[in-house]
Write a protein that holds these residues in place. Structure first.
Motif, PDB file in Angstrom:
ATOM      1  N   UNK A   3       6.540   5.980 -26.774  1.00  0.00           N
ATOM      2  CA  UNK A   3       5.265   5.365 -26.461  1.00  0.00           C
ATOM      3  C   UNK A   3       5.427   4.467 -25.230  1.00  0.00           C
ATOM      4  N   UNK A   4       4.497   4.538 -24.270  1.00  0.00           N
ATOM      5  CA  UNK A   4       4.612   3.717 -23.055  1.00  0.00           C
ATOM      6  C   UNK A   4       4.696   2.219 -23.340  1.00  0.00           C
ATOM      7  N   UNK A   5       3.955   1.750 -24.335  1.00  0.00           N
ATOM      8  CA  UNK A   5       4.013   0.321 -24.661  1.00  0.00           C
ATOM      9  C   UNK A   5       5.379  -0.066 -25.217  1.00  0.00           C
ATOM     10  N   UNK A   6       5.985   0.827 -25.980  1.00  0.00           N
ATOM     11  CA  UNK A   6       7.333   0.565 -26.498  1.00  0.00           C
ATOM     12  C   UNK A   6       8.345   0.508 -25.364  1.00  0.00           C
ATOM     13  N   UNK A  58       7.763 -14.908 -14.587  1.00  0.00           N
ATOM     14  CA  UNK A  58       8.620 -15.732 -15.436  1.00  0.00           C
ATOM     15  C   UNK A  58      10.049 -15.197 -15.482  1.00  0.00           C
ATOM     16  N   UNK A  59      10.188 -13.879 -15.323  1.00  0.00           N
ATOM     17  CA  UNK A  59      11.504 -13.253 -15.346  1.00  0.00           C
ATOM     18  C   UNK A  59      12.102 -13.115 -13.940  1.00  0.00           C
ATOM     19  N   UNK A  60      11.362 -13.567 -12.943  1.00  0.00           N
ATOM     20  CA  UNK A  60      11.773 -13.512 -11.523  1.00  0.00           C
ATOM     21  C   UNK A  60      12.109 -12.091 -11.080  1.00  0.00           C
ATOM     22  N   UNK A  61      11.231 -11.164 -11.442  1.00  0.00           N
ATOM     23  CA  UNK A  61      11.423  -9.770 -11.031  1.00  0.00           C
ATOM     24  C   UNK A  61      10.111  -9.228 -10.472  1.00  0.00           C
ATOM     25  N   UNK A  62      10.212  -8.162  -9.724  1.00  0.00           N
ATOM     26  CA  UNK A  62       9.038  -7.475  -9.217  1.00  0.00           C
ATOM     27  C   UNK A  62       8.394  -6.731 -10.388  1.00  0.00           C
ATOM     28  N   UNK A  63       7.099  -6.769 -10.473  1.00  0.00           N
ATOM     29  CA  UNK A  63       6.375  -6.179 -11.603  1.00  0.00           C
ATOM     30  C   UNK A  63       6.710  -4.700 -11.795  1.00  0.00           C
ATOM     31  N   UNK A  64       6.956  -3.983 -10.708  1.00  0.00           N
ATOM     32  CA  UNK A  64       7.235  -2.549 -10.835  1.00  0.00           C
ATOM     33  C   UNK A  64       8.527  -2.276 -11.591  1.00  0.00           C
ATOM     34  N   UNK A  65       9.446  -3.217 -11.624  1.00  0.00           N
ATOM     35  CA  UNK A  65      10.692  -3.042 -12.376  1.00  0.00           C
ATOM     36  C   UNK A  65      10.443  -2.938 -13.876  1.00  0.00           C
ATOM     37  N   UNK A  66       9.331  -3.474 -14.333  1.00  0.00           N
ATOM     38  CA  UNK A  66       9.011  -3.406 -15.751  1.00  0.00           C
ATOM     39  C   UNK A  66       8.705  -1.974 -16.192  1.00  0.00           C
ATOM     40  N   UNK A  67       8.375  -1.115 -15.241  1.00  0.00           N
ATOM     41  CA  UNK A  67       7.968   0.256 -15.557  1.00  0.00           C
ATOM     42  C   UNK A  67       9.071   1.269 -15.306  1.00  0.00           C
ATOM     43  N   UNK A  68      10.202   0.844 -14.776  1.00  0.00           N
ATOM     44  CA  UNK A  68      11.284   1.784 -14.454  1.00  0.00           C
ATOM     45  C   UNK A  68      12.214   1.974 -15.623  1.00  0.00           C
TER      46      UNK A  68
END
Length: 68
Positions: A3-6, A58-68
């Motif tokens: 699941x994408x949310x997972x 808050x995690x000091x990362x680029x938002x796109x890294x959350x999707x990789x």
């Protein structure tokens, strides 16, 4: 396929742990309840782009890294 949310929640958890933050510490930075962070990481919370941007900040990362 997961699941994408997972997947998103798992990525957030991974980055949080790499930063050495507990769920409670991240919740304090985000000014939310610890249960909210738990639901996000568990893939139970559908996030807005604004919320994702706050988490990435808050995690000091680029938002796109959350999707990789």
């Amino acid at each position: 396929m997961k699941d994408p949310l997972s997947n998103l929640g798992q990525n957030i958890r991974t980055f949080r742990m790499k930063k050495g933050l507990s769920q409670e510490a991240l919740a304090q930075v985000l000014k939310v309840d610890k249960a909210y962070v738990s639901r996000v990481e568990g893939g139970k919370k559908n996030l807005t782009m604004k919320s994702l941007a706050k988490i990435a900040g808050a995690l000091s990362i680029d938002i796109k890294k959350l999707f990789l």
